[in-house]
Design an enzyme around this catalytic site. Structure first.
Site, PDB file in Angstrom:
ATOM      1  N   ARG A  69       0.855  -1.191   0.000  1.00 39.91           N
ATOM      2  CA  ARG A  69       0.000   0.000   0.000  1.00 39.91           C
ATOM      3  C   ARG A  69       0.891   1.241   0.000  1.00 39.91           C
ATOM      4  NH1 ARG A  69      -4.217  -0.250   4.662  1.00 39.91           N
ATOM      5  NH2 ARG A  69      -5.168  -1.863   3.377  1.00 39.91           N
ATOM      6  N   ARG A 138      -2.403   6.359   9.581  1.00 41.31           N
ATOM      7  CA  ARG A 138      -2.393   5.890   8.179  1.00 41.31           C
ATOM      8  C   ARG A 138      -2.423   7.076   7.219  1.00 41.31           C
ATOM      9  NH1 ARG A 138      -4.466   0.574   7.883  1.00 41.31           N
ATOM     10  NH2 ARG A 138      -3.916  -0.526   9.783  1.00 41.31           N
ATOM     11  N   LYS A 206      -4.769   0.805  14.708  1.00 43.57           N
ATOM     12  CA  LYS A 206      -4.646   1.757  13.600  1.00 43.57           C
ATOM     13  C   LYS A 206      -5.295   3.096  13.940  1.00 43.57           C
ATOM     14  CE  LYS A 206      -6.868  -1.066  10.769  1.00 43.57           C
ATOM     15  NZ  LYS A 206      -7.710  -1.678   9.702  1.00 43.57           N
ATOM     16  N   LYS A 208      -6.685   6.919  12.046  1.00 40.13           N
ATOM     17  CA  LYS A 208      -6.990   7.496  10.729  1.00 40.13           C
ATOM     18  C   LYS A 208      -7.397   8.960  10.834  1.00 40.13           C
ATOM     19  CE  LYS A 208      -8.115   3.068   8.696  1.00 40.13           C
ATOM     20  NZ  LYS A 208      -9.087   2.235   7.951  1.00 40.13           N
ATOM     21  N   CYS A 427     -15.041  -3.131  -1.459  1.00 37.86           N
ATOM     22  CA  CYS A 427     -13.685  -3.425  -0.972  1.00 37.86           C
ATOM     23  C   CYS A 427     -13.081  -4.540  -1.825  1.00 37.86           C
ATOM     24  CB  CYS A 427     -13.744  -3.859   0.481  1.00 37.86           C
ATOM     25  SG  CYS A 427     -14.396  -5.527   0.675  1.00 37.86           S
ATOM     26  N   CYS A 433      -7.828 -10.836  -0.021  1.00 35.45           N
ATOM     27  CA  CYS A 433      -8.018 -10.476   1.384  1.00 35.45           C
ATOM     28  C   CYS A 433      -8.236 -11.725   2.238  1.00 35.45           C
ATOM     29  CB  CYS A 433      -9.206  -9.531   1.544  1.00 35.45           C
ATOM     30  SG  CYS A 433      -9.452  -9.142   3.290  1.00 35.45           S
ATOM     31  N   CYS A 472     -16.671  -8.546   4.359  1.00 36.32           N
ATOM     32  CA  CYS A 472     -16.745  -8.903   5.784  1.00 36.32           C
ATOM     33  C   CYS A 472     -17.102  -7.649   6.567  1.00 36.32           C
ATOM     34  CB  CYS A 472     -15.426  -9.533   6.252  1.00 36.32           C
ATOM     35  SG  CYS A 472     -14.184  -8.342   6.761  1.00 36.32           S
ATOM     36  N   CYS A 476     -14.168  -1.952   5.121  1.00 37.75           N
ATOM     37  CA  CYS A 476     -13.182  -1.214   4.316  1.00 37.75           C
ATOM     38  C   CYS A 476     -13.826  -0.345   3.240  1.00 37.75           C
ATOM     39  CB  CYS A 476     -12.194  -2.183   3.687  1.00 37.75           C
ATOM     40  SG  CYS A 476     -11.293  -3.153   4.914  1.00 37.75           S
TER      41      CYS A 476
HETATM   42 FE1  SRM Z   1      -9.314  -2.161   5.469  1.00 37.88          FE
HETATM   43  C1  SRM Z   1      -8.095  -4.829   7.126  1.00 37.88           C
HETATM   44  C2  SRM Z   1      -8.288  -3.413   2.546  1.00 37.88           C
HETATM   45  C3  SRM Z   1      -9.917   0.833   4.024  1.00 37.88           C
HETATM   46  C4  SRM Z   1     -11.245  -1.254   8.145  1.00 37.88           C
HETATM   47  N1  SRM Z   1      -8.304  -3.812   4.947  1.00 37.88           N
HETATM   48  C5  SRM Z   1      -7.847  -4.777   5.782  1.00 37.88           C
HETATM   49  C6  SRM Z   1      -6.948  -5.771   5.032  1.00 37.88           C
HETATM   50  C7  SRM Z   1      -5.543  -5.291   5.133  1.00 37.88           C
HETATM   51  C8  SRM Z   1      -7.100  -7.236   5.452  1.00 37.88           C
HETATM   52  C9  SRM Z   1      -6.140  -7.770   6.474  1.00 37.88           C
HETATM   53  O1  SRM Z   1      -5.974  -7.180   7.567  1.00 37.88           O
HETATM   54  O2  SRM Z   1      -5.559  -8.823   6.201  1.00 37.88           O
HETATM   55  C10 SRM Z   1      -7.517  -5.601   3.604  1.00 37.88           C
HETATM   56  C11 SRM Z   1      -6.574  -5.944   2.460  1.00 37.88           C
HETATM   57  C12 SRM Z   1      -7.332  -6.433   1.260  1.00 37.88           C
HETATM   58  C13 SRM Z   1      -6.530  -6.540   0.035  1.00 37.88           C
HETATM   59  O3  SRM Z   1      -6.349  -7.676  -0.463  1.00 37.88           O
HETATM   60  O4  SRM Z   1      -6.084  -5.531  -0.490  1.00 37.88           O
HETATM   61  C14 SRM Z   1      -8.047  -4.185   3.669  1.00 37.88           C
HETATM   62  N2  SRM Z   1      -9.014  -1.399   3.651  1.00 37.88           N
HETATM   63  C15 SRM Z   1      -8.673  -2.106   2.550  1.00 37.88           C
HETATM   64  C16 SRM Z   1      -8.801  -1.261   1.298  1.00 37.88           C
HETATM   65  C17 SRM Z   1      -7.756  -1.592   0.236  1.00 37.88           C
HETATM   66  C18 SRM Z   1     -10.222  -1.455   0.738  1.00 37.88           C
HETATM   67  C19 SRM Z   1     -10.440  -0.957  -0.662  1.00 37.88           C
HETATM   68  O5  SRM Z   1     -10.990  -1.754  -1.425  1.00 37.88           O
HETATM   69  O6  SRM Z   1     -10.126   0.190  -0.984  1.00 37.88           O
HETATM   70  C20 SRM Z   1      -8.704   0.149   1.911  1.00 37.88           C
HETATM   71  C21 SRM Z   1      -7.293   0.640   2.011  1.00 37.88           C
HETATM   72  C22 SRM Z   1      -7.249   1.989   2.649  1.00 37.88           C
HETATM   73  C23 SRM Z   1      -5.922   2.648   2.649  1.00 37.88           C
HETATM   74  O7  SRM Z   1      -5.466   3.034   1.572  1.00 37.88           O
HETATM   75  O8  SRM Z   1      -5.347   2.840   3.727  1.00 37.88           O
HETATM   76  C24 SRM Z   1      -9.248  -0.121   3.299  1.00 37.88           C
HETATM   77  N3  SRM Z   1     -10.311  -0.460   6.024  1.00 37.88           N
HETATM   78  C25 SRM Z   1     -10.540   0.619   5.227  1.00 37.88           C
HETATM   79  C26 SRM Z   1     -11.560   1.443   5.791  1.00 37.88           C
HETATM   80  C27 SRM Z   1     -12.148   2.705   5.156  1.00 37.88           C
HETATM   81  C28 SRM Z   1     -11.489   3.969   5.619  1.00 37.88           C
HETATM   82  O9  SRM Z   1     -10.416   3.926   6.241  1.00 37.88           O
HETATM   83  O10 SRM Z   1     -12.062   5.014   5.369  1.00 37.88           O
HETATM   84  C29 SRM Z   1     -11.952   0.832   6.970  1.00 37.88           C
HETATM   85  C30 SRM Z   1     -13.108   1.305   7.887  1.00 37.88           C
HETATM   86  C31 SRM Z   1     -12.771   2.493   8.687  1.00 37.88           C
HETATM   87  C32 SRM Z   1     -12.117   2.077   9.967  1.00 37.88           C
HETATM   88  O11 SRM Z   1     -10.897   1.964   9.994  1.00 37.88           O
HETATM   89  O12 SRM Z   1     -12.836   1.828  10.938  1.00 37.88           O
HETATM   90  C33 SRM Z   1     -11.153  -0.357   7.117  1.00 37.88           C
HETATM   91  N4  SRM Z   1      -9.577  -2.878   7.343  1.00 37.88           N
HETATM   92  C34 SRM Z   1     -10.460  -2.405   8.265  1.00 37.88           C
HETATM   93  C35 SRM Z   1     -10.464  -3.286   9.401  1.00 37.88           C
HETATM   94  C36 SRM Z   1     -11.346  -3.135  10.666  1.00 37.88           C
HETATM   95  C37 SRM Z   1     -10.737  -2.224  11.647  1.00 37.88           C
HETATM   96  C38 SRM Z   1     -11.526  -2.189  12.936  1.00 37.88           C
HETATM   97  O13 SRM Z   1     -11.525  -1.157  13.591  1.00 37.88           O
HETATM   98  O14 SRM Z   1     -12.117  -3.190  13.317  1.00 37.88           O
HETATM   99  C39 SRM Z   1      -9.554  -4.312   9.112  1.00 37.88           C
HETATM  100  C40 SRM Z   1      -9.196  -5.513  10.000  1.00 37.88           C
HETATM  101  C41 SRM Z   1      -8.305  -5.144  11.121  1.00 37.88           C
HETATM  102  O15 SRM Z   1      -7.756  -4.050  11.223  1.00 37.88           O
HETATM  103  O16 SRM Z   1      -8.145  -6.019  11.990  1.00 37.88           O
HETATM  104  C42 SRM Z   1      -9.025  -4.036   7.802  1.00 37.88           C
HETATM  105 FE1  SF4 Z   2     -11.152  -7.654   3.393  1.00 36.11          FE
HETATM  106 FE2  SF4 Z   2     -13.231  -7.316   4.958  1.00 36.11          FE
HETATM  107 FE3  SF4 Z   2     -11.733  -5.237   4.315  1.00 36.11          FE
HETATM  108 FE4  SF4 Z   2     -13.262  -6.312   2.490  1.00 36.11          FE
HETATM  109  S1  SF4 Z   2     -13.989  -5.316   4.381  1.00 36.11           S
HETATM  110  S2  SF4 Z   2     -11.099  -5.778   2.209  1.00 36.11           S
HETATM  111  S3  SF4 Z   2     -13.237  -8.440   3.025  1.00 36.11           S
HETATM  112  S4  SF4 Z   2     -11.084  -6.940   5.519  1.00 36.11           S
END
Ligand code: SRM
Ligand code: SF4
Length: 572
Positions: A69, A138, A206, A208, A427, A433, A472, A476
């Protein structure tokens, strides 16, 4: 102490055994503990889930590769950087670029032996990956639309300042990825690392940050730990309303976890904004839950201690009171597409990128088209928080040339598509993922094609309805802020949420559990038809679903799981 806390403590400022893991040619993976540490360097170990079972049968290790990333504060990148990202995607990754929901670039499918070279080349282009993931701040977001107002430059500047201020100081990143073998050896004798803000165990989870300029909430400010809303008078930013405690992630079946929208903490002046950010981070560092990662985000710290307590804690650290928040108004959280002109006369083109995924096909050579544009474009490539792209700052005399290239390569603002599709976001989910329970990016385009028939039938072709899907509940694609939200619960199965606010100011509510993909159109059709016939003037879909009684309104994160009208899934 949660496992990750021990790993951070023992890691010597994020080094762990990464150098050894990278040198190990027997496996395509790194050690288990190192997989946690690579995240702080912007790297996730993954495997191709499409072929996981088949490889297991053949007694082969999973098909490991890495997702990288790239941080892009405010989403602003240059044409030269675009060309580099494009080259890297083809030379070291899977030939695609993913524009993320936080205005970053992602590469998928980078194998271990290519990791170091790829990270080095990203840094050569003056972008980086440090802190793109991990328990740190981030990528800082900012509205990507300079046409939107004269004050946009000030917002972008704050995003960059906060990003710089909160970037980890450890030299491990440089040492592991950017030095040659000689340098790595020499590094051992250098001064010990110090993390003046984070300390050796970094944050509990994390973090943000986002900057927004009303009326556009295209960055979904309330989904972030910390946010700044520009307060503008006479074309000048006189200060910022500070928001704290937003987040999306939750776990199915665990009501102690829930999405939460940020509260407004108060108002600060432009000079105070960065120190306020540091104070918020410091309070979270001290009081965030380090025993349970599921309750460790800032949103739970605020939920547990209360916003008044949190304000006091921040004010103690900055040494002065925050002022009362000023009035502001957000109107939408979607992107603007096609041509817009700014106050200087320059043009900006909002380009629709379905789910942020860019690649070439014979009918649609999108990456080739953007490469040709990058060769002549003099402005920026701005990534939007809705996974789209803005070709920005195009001089009037260049506009025709860019338009000709857009036409030649079939790139556009999605004008010939339904507004439902233009307002869609998914996402990544499968196959990369590791946490996904259902398809998302690969399925939503097809679902929208099916829903488009209903949209046409209902006469809603040009009505903006925000639709989002995630594989899930981690959220994201910010599904709980979509007027229609799908969250994967298992293969081909989704919880369906309705009732979010059009401007990202209200969370949705569960409408129906475990809807099979084949049932989705028949489930939504009557609601869309009802909306088309019975909405009030100017009423948005999310508001309508509440007024018409399909769902109750969610008024705060802590009642997200309450007042659900239970419905059985209709079996097809
Ligand atoms: Fe996310 C974890 C992809 C934005 C909440 N996110 C992941 C992981 C890294 C899975 C992992 O931990 O193994 C995913 C990788 C998938 C892949 O194959 O690329 C992933 N997140 C993404 C992206 C690429 C989704 C997309 O399709 O664009 C976004 C990358 C953002 C960036 O450039 O930094 C992405 N993730 C978000 C957002 C939206 C936002 O930030 O506005 C959220 C919700 C907001 C938040 O943080 O609450 C988000 N991602 C999560 C979470 C849940 C965090 C939590 O508080 O519970 C996880 C899982 C974790 O952290 O344990 C996670
Ligand atoms: Fe993966 Fe769940 Fe985030 Fe989608 S919402 S990219 S399935 S961790």
């Amino acid at each position: 102490m949660a496992g990750n806390e021990s790993i951070k403590t023992a890691s010597n400022y994020l080094r762990g055994t990464l150098i050894e893991s990278l040198a190990n040619g027997i496996t395509g993976s790194v050690t288990k503990d190192d997989t946690q540490l690579t995240k702080f360097h912007g790297i996730y170990q993954q495997d191709d889930r499409d072929i996981r079972a088949e490889r297991r049968k053949k007694k082969l290790e999973p098909a490991y590769s890495f997702m990288i990333r790239v941080r892009v504060p405010g989403g602003v990148s240059t044409p030269q950087q675009w060309l580099e990202m494009d080259r890297i995607a083809h030379e070291h990754a899977n030939g695609t670029i993913k524009l993320t929901t936080r205005q970053a670039f992602q590469f998928h499918g980078v194998i271990k032996s290519n990791l170091k070279r790829t990270i080095r080349e990203i840094n050569d282009s003056l972008l980086d990956t440090i802190a793109a993931c991990g328990d740190v701040n981030r990528n800082v977001m900012c509205n990507p639309n300079p046409f939107q107002s004269r004050v946009h430059a000030g917002a972008q500047k704050l995003a960059q300042q906060i990003s710089d201020h909160l970037t980890p100081r450890t030299s491990a990143y440089h040492e592991i990825w950017l030095t040659d073998d000689e340098g790595e050896k020499h590094k051992v004798t250098k001064e010990p690392d110090v993390e003046p803000i984070y300390g050796p165990t970094y944050l509990p989870r994390k973090f943000k940050v986002v900057v927004a300029v009303p009326p556009s909430n295209d960055v979904d400010i309330f989904a972030n730990c910390l946010g700044y809303i520009a307060i503008v008078e006479d074309d000048e930013i006189i200060g910022w309303n500070v928001t704290v405690g937003g987040g999306m992630g939750m776990t199915h079946g665990d009501t102690q976890t829930f999405p939460r929208l940020a509260d407004i903490l108060g108002f600060c002046t432009p000079e105070q904004a960065v120190e306020v950010a540091e104070a918020v981070v410091r309070v979270q560092k001290e009081y965030g839950n380090r025993l349970n990662r599921k309750n460790a985000r800032l949103k739970y710290t605020i939920e547990n201690f209360g916003i008044e307590w949190f304000r006091n804690a921040v004010e103690q650290r900055i040494g002065y009171p925050l002022q009362p928040a000023r009035p502001y108004k957000f109107e939408h959280n979607g992107d603007r597409f096609g041509w817009s002109q700014d106050h200087l006369g320059n043009w900006h083109y909002g380009l629709f990128v379905e789910n942020g995924r860019l690649y070439d096909t014979e009918e649609n050579p999108a990456l080739t088209g953007l490469r040709e544009i990058a060769k002549v474009h003099e402005g920026d490539f701005r990534l939007s928080a809705n996974q789209n792209l803005v070709l920005s700052r195009i001089r009037p005399e260049k506009k025709d040339e860019i338009q000709a290239l857009l036409d030649e390569y079939g790139l556009d603002g999605g004008q010939h598509r339904t507004a439902l599709r233009r307002n869609s976001m998914a996402c990544v989910a499968l196959p990369t993922c590791g946490l996904s329970l259902a398809e998302s990016e690969r399925y939503l385009p097809k679902l929208i094609s099916d829903l488009d028939d209903v949209v046409e039938e209902a006469g809603l072709r040009d009505d903006d309805i925000v639709i989002r899907m995630t594989g899930c509940p981690n959220g994201c694609g910010r599904p709980y802020l979509g007027e229609i939200g799908f969250v994967g619960t298992g293969p081909n199965t989704y919880n369906l949420y309705l009732g979010a606010g059009f401007a990202g100011e209200r969370l949705s509510k569960l409408y129906q559990r475990d809807v099979k993909d084949r049932e989705i159109v028949s489930t939504l059709r009557p609601i869309l038809l009802d909306y088309a016939q019975n909405r009030q003037a100017g009423e948005h879909f999310g508001d309508f679903t509440i007024r018409a009684g399909y769902v109750h309104a969610t008024t705060a994160g802590n009642n997200f799981h309450e007042n659900i009208i239970e419905r059985e899934a209709v079996l097809a």
